[in-house]
Design an enzyme around this catalytic site. Structure first.
Site, short mmCIF file in Angstrom:
data_model
loop_
_atom_site.label_atom_id
_atom_site.label_comp_id
_atom_site.label_asym_id
_atom_site.label_seq_id
_atom_site.Cartn_x
_atom_site.Cartn_y
_atom_site.Cartn_z
N HIS A 354 0.82 -1.21 0.00
CA HIS A 354 0.00 0.00 0.00
C HIS A 354 0.85 1.26 0.00
O HIS A 354 0.44 2.30 -0.49
CB HIS A 354 -1.03 0.00 1.12
N ARG A 458 -9.95 1.83 -5.55
CA ARG A 458 -9.64 1.26 -4.23
C ARG A 458 -10.14 2.23 -3.16
O ARG A 458 -9.41 3.12 -2.75
CB ARG A 458 -8.13 1.04 -4.08
N GLU A 592 -9.88 -13.52 -6.02
CA GLU A 592 -8.54 -13.38 -5.45
C GLU A 592 -8.18 -14.62 -4.64
O GLU A 592 -7.02 -14.88 -4.36
CB GLU A 592 -8.49 -12.14 -4.54
N ASN A 615 -2.87 -9.88 -8.05
CA ASN A 615 -1.86 -9.71 -6.99
C ASN A 615 -2.16 -10.66 -5.83
O ASN A 615 -1.27 -11.36 -5.33
CB ASN A 615 -1.87 -8.27 -6.44
N ASP A 616 -3.42 -10.69 -5.44
CA ASP A 616 -3.78 -11.59 -4.34
C ASP A 616 -4.00 -13.00 -4.84
O ASP A 616 -3.73 -13.97 -4.13
CB ASP A 616 -5.04 -11.08 -3.64
N ARG A 626 2.89 -11.58 -0.86
CA ARG A 626 3.15 -10.71 -2.03
C ARG A 626 4.10 -9.56 -1.70
O ARG A 626 4.61 -8.91 -2.59
CB ARG A 626 1.83 -10.17 -2.60
N CYS A 663 -7.48 -6.87 -13.05
CA CYS A 663 -7.08 -5.57 -12.50
C CYS A 663 -5.82 -5.64 -11.62
O CYS A 663 -5.44 -4.63 -11.03
CB CYS A 663 -8.23 -4.93 -11.73
#
Ligand code: PEP
Ligand code: MG
Length: 729
Positions: A354, A458, A592, A615-616, A626, A663
């Site tokens: 993040h 997000r 995810e 990503n997840d 990750r 995404c």
């Protein structure tokens, strides 16, 4: 394991210097490979050249096969230089009697090994063996290099300012937010700065008036910074300097200082003593929120000192500088952005997702490197960082500075470019290229660039940057800006995705043993239905007449999906009871968690669209964190299970006539785009910074070729074969 532990142990045994250690490595390689020449080059960080450290060749009847003759090789020079540059195994052109194998840890290049043979060409099996072997050696070599050679660590005395750089040093880290920056360093280490304040011997007696003036000046500066955050980042303007300003206004803080000054103590010393008492009280608090305030207090006092004493302390303002830090809170990044820093070099080693996403939104180049010693370097070192490649340079020479200035100029010119209206493959297929946004400035940029819509908003970022949950009205105001700015463009709102590394410090139960497997994402929302419903109401109210898409993250069961939809329904009823009739949004689930694959047919029957958060998805499919830099090689998007999972999702959603978007970061990665288009994906959502490049890459792909690549990749079950099919080796 190719090497046995006993062999590895033997490597270290009695090796007196790095040369004898490397000669032992060569002996081991001879034992495992059929070769007649071997040379080991290591990358010298200060000169960025390969240096021949050890070599050995066997005289054969057919004569010798010389190993690479040069002692020094630049990147791109000779086979080893090429291998270091490409990160891939390189062969001599015709007969493949020479093979250069790069050695790296993660993406950090360490050196290269050159092997020669007189007859049989090197083949795939040899390459595979050497790949395994170098991966076993990389860690040992890196340690050995630090241990045996005089590196920049040598001479490092404990204490601050003792890590000195007299020459240009180029190093490799990981690029976490794109862009280049050049400036003097600013070490953000409140403990260090604070400790240094305690060491200052005051040369004279200051007056109370001088201290008051410094405090007033500090307050003015903080208010200015606060104002600039509000102007530039209206959705996150959470009064980030609140605690600073409140401390300044605290009556007992001021009267304690005054009392000591009246007793004859030098004002700066009085300020320090009172601050120490406060720090002690804050640090002992049971409330984590109060404990966090220690940092704010240290930061505040450092600013006052800088205004009182001037140059003797660390600079109060980081404007135009490269900030070096070990860890950062989201609010730190906001403060730094408001001070208009040039870039950030994080030296703790771990990529914090993040933080990097936030840096991307704020357009701050960010490089992450495992180099904590840098926190001990002197203030104001000239540094260049390159967030695209992850490289950074300390003490750059004038030619490198000129090179970077050129890049920055070109970037400035490229800023005015916009996307073509539509995105097409080379063969004319239309691809829906959407963008991911985190904060309002992303959307402003996306609109300027002419993006086709928002594939992922997000929504948690405004939550993360505040000191308490934003009210429904505050959220409404933020979402209204998103709706107004986006005009007719489609917008997908992802509901709150907190937890994992996106911790809300003000949430009472926020400490968890395994946060990525904990109360994350939709689980948090379902356990806090009031927060969830207020978010949905705020979104639907802000949407007004527009039909938005609402997407639930990290869905893993039908129950979660159905409960989330029920809460949506209740939120709609809440609004209707208040006399507001919202437009019913399209509803989607993010894929995810791999558990969703087994029930995907059923999921498709209950959603309007799907979106894969790769990503997840990769993290949970492969059980790899990750964010852990040290596990980078395990976090592999082209693992066959990941790729087959993606293909399954694409086929299933297509069979149900459901729109599917990708995404996660894979959506913009050059090496995976042909595969994604080849399995039928037609909607991609990427960070605004990658829009132009992604459109360009897509325009070079023809679907026939992409489908052939996808078919071939999917026919393989090993990572190695897939890497060949994708052209990595
Ligand atoms: C993802 O997981 O791929 C995703 C897009 O969500 P985030 O990166 O915000 O977790
Ligand atoms: Mg995710």
């Amino acid at each position: 394991m190719l090497f046995e532990f006993s062999e590895l142990d033997w490597l270290f045994h009695d090796s007196e210097d790095i040369e004898s250690f490397l000669n032992r490595i060569i002996e081991l390689i001879y034992k495992h490979m059929n070769i007649n020449g071997c040379a080991v080059y290591l990358l010298d960080e200060s000169s960025d050249q390969l240096v021949l450290m050890a070599s050995e060749h066997i005289v054969q009847q057919s004569g010798t096969t010389p190993v690479e003759s040069s002692r020094y090789l630049k990147r791109g020079e000779g086979l080893c230089g090429k291998a270091i540059e490409s990160g891939e195994i390189e062969y001599s052109s015709r007969h493949r009697l020479k093979m250069a194998v790069p050695i790296s840890r993660g993406r950090i290049p360490l050196g290269a090994i050159l092997l020669t043979r007189s007859r049989r060409p090197f083949n795939r099996i040899d390459a595979g063996t050497m790949r395994v072997l170098t991966s076993q050696l990389a860690n040992i070599l890196e340690n050995a290099r630090t241990f045996y050679t005089p590196t920049i660590n040598t001479g490092l005395e404990p204490g601050y300012g003792s890590l000195e750089f007299n020459t240009q040093v180029i190093m490799q880290g990981t690029g976490a937010s794109p862009g280049q920056a050049f400036g003097e360093s600013y070490i953000l280490d409140r403990k260090r700065s604070f400790t240094e304040l305690r060491r200052i011997r005051f040369e004279r007696l200051y007056t109370y008036i001088e201290l008051s003036a410094a405090i007033d000046r500090t307050e003015e500066q903080l208010l200015e910074l606060q104002k600039s955050v509000e102007e530039n980042l209206s959705d996150s303007a959470s009064l980030i300097f609140t605690s600073h300003l409140l401390i300044l206004k605290d009556k007992s803080f001021n009267s304690e200082i005054k009392k000591r000054i009246n007793a004859g103590i030098n004002p700066p010393a009085a300020l320090l003593t009172v601050t120490d008492n406060y720090i002690k009280a804050f640090a002992e608090s049971d409330n984590p929120f109060v404990r966090e305030k220690v940092e704010d207090l240290e930061d505040l006092v450092q600013r006052i000192f800088s205004n009182l004493l001037g140059e003797e302390t660390a600079p109060a303002n980081a404007e135009g500088r490269i900030v070096i830090a070990k860890s950062l809170y989201p609010s730190d990044i906001l403060m730094l952005a408001s001070e208009r820093i040039a870039g950030i070099l994080m030296v703790s080693g771990g990529v914090t997702a993040h933080i990097s996403i936030l840096a991307q939104s704020l357009k701050i180049p960010l490089v992450i490197a495992d180099f904590p010693e840098l926190m001990k370097s002197e203030y104001s070192l000239p540094i260049i960082i390159d967030g695209d490649t992850g490289r950074f340079c300390i003490n750059p020479d004038s030619s490198l500075i000129d090179e970077y200035r050129d890049i920055l100029d070109r970037r400035q010119t490229a800023k005015n470019a916009v996307l073509d209206d539509n995105t097409f493959t080379r063969c004319g297929e239309k691809i829906n290229l959407l963008t991911n946004i985190n904060l309002i400035p992303d959307l402003e940029e996306a609109v300027k660039l002419n993006a086709a819509g928002v594939g992922l908003y997000r929504t948690e970022y405004p939550f993360l940057l505040r000191n308490s949950f934003p009210t429904e009205e505050e959220q409404f105001a933020i979402y209204k800006q998103v709706i107004d700015l986006s005009g007719d463009l489609p917008v997908t709102f992802r509901t709150l995705d907190v937890g994992g590394d996106k911790i809300l410090s003000y949430y009472r139960d926020y400490k968890e043993e395994n946060p990525f497997l904990g109360l994350r994402s939709i689980r948090f929302s379902l356990q806090n239905p009031a927060i969830f419903r207020s978010q949905i109401r705020a979104i639907l109210r802000a949407a007004g007449e527009k039909r938005v898409k609402l997407m639930f993250p990290m869905i893993s069961t039908m129950e979660e999906l159905r409960t989330a939809k029920e809460l949506l329904q209740q939120s709609i009823e809440d609004l209707e009871n208040d006399g507001f009739y919202p437009v019913i949004p399209e509803v989607g689930a993010m894929i995810e968690i791999p558990s969703l694959l087994a029930i995907l047919d059923h999921v498709c029957e209950e959603v309007d669209f799907l979106s894969i958060g790769t990503n997840d998805f990769i993290q949970y499919m492969l059980a790899v964190d990750r964010n852990n830099e040290k596990l980078k090689d395990y976090y592999n998007p082209h693992n066959p299970s990941v790729l087959r999972g993606l293909k399954f999702i694409s086929d299933t959603s297509r069979a149900h006539g459901i729109d599917l978007t990708i995404c996660g970061e894979m959506a913009h990665q050059r090496e995976y785009l042909p595969f994604l288009l080849g399995i039928g994906v037609r909607n991609l959502s990427v960070s605004t910074g990658y829009l132009m490049e992604t459109q360009q890459i897509i325009s070079g792909i023809s679907l026939d070729e992409a489908e052939a690549i996808a078919d071939e990749v999917l026919s393989h079950s090993s990572i190695y074969e897939i890497e060949r099919a994708l052209g990595f080796i």
